[in-house]
Design a protein around this motif. Sequence first.
Motif: not given
Length: 417
Positions: A91-94, A121-123
């Motif tokens: 979900a996160a750009p990085k 998540s950002d995973i």
Amino acid sequence: MQHPVSAPSGVTAPTYADRIGFAQLTRRAFEGGDLHPLRERLLARIEEGTAEAGEGLDLSLIAQLLGEKEAGLVIQTEVLSFHQLFRTPCAAPKPRLRVLALAADIDMGGNTPIDFLLEDSDIELLTLYVVKGIGLPDTLPEHDVAIVIASDSEECREALALIEKAAPHWPKPLLNRPDLIGNLDRDKLYRLLTGVPGLDIPVTAPTTRAQLSELSQGRIVCEEITGELRFPMIVRPRGTHAGVGLAKLDDAGALAAYLAERQEQDFFVARFVDYASPDGLYRKYRLAMVDGEPYACHMAIADRWDIWYLNAFMAFSEEKRAEEAVFMLNFDHAFAARHKIALNEMSRRVGLDYFIVDCAENQNRELLVFEADNTAVVHNMDPPAVFPYKPPQMRKIFAAFTAMLSRHAQAREESAA
């Protein structure tokens, strides 16, 4: 950076193919979305020769979700014959963390549906399929932590063996180690958990059609199959899940009738445990064990012993949902506290970082364990308007899972520093 593994297989420098993934496609189907237009677009791209490997894998899953299991598996096997590494973007750009999931070429229920656990998540998720005849690549893709998501089924044995061979030299933390996943087999789990204080798990014994036929004709007695077996008993064909072929048999006549309707040659049998509550209803629980800690996934309530969440019709009973909400709200200081010793010891003996337990309480209020596996679906798809108490609980499980991945990745970094 790519990481070498110990046993070269002739495949080098893996590159990933993007795909929609299990969670998004399953959610669309669950919510009543029409997958046919997407299927037609993907088929058109395949016919044009412009489809990417990830699109082929998505098409395989769509076919399975539409009930075309065999066709879906044919597509999947064909795709995996030339490409094994796939990315489900986060979900996160990085991405903060990159997890490598090690899967087997099996139907959509045969690998841990890890996509659901990482939703929002950002995973970033990379899935590497360990395929018969191809094995692991010479170099692994860059990742921070790896987890085995193949199941304990017969179809996954070769994939697990290949991963186990490489495990001692794995360059990053490897969770749900392949040598421990076999502990979840129905006829192994009860041996592993025998003697745990406060835990009841019936002996699950393998048997054959010939033995059951002799039992139905009175030529042998129950104890000749396994010492604690008696009528009424539970029987199911070996290798089946989700209640396929599961039956409670009260006597030899019922066993003979059951065999007349089944074609399988191998079965599991176990004593029947009447776990009805004082009000006559049965309550079955699904727990997620994450990093040694239990979390409530759901509670099914029905007037039948063979409960699954769907056949308990929880969505149609406000009273049942109210009880499930209380179960989740009070879980840590009620159910989990009541069975703390049994749950802790079960987690220690199983040894996996993440697994699912289906259980109940017997009439002595002991923890009655039906089965454990690493591939049951834990999701956040139920409509909040009907189940307002579920999203917070699911997010709690997902947070625990991502925290577990982060903890292991950080521990390796600190030990290397």
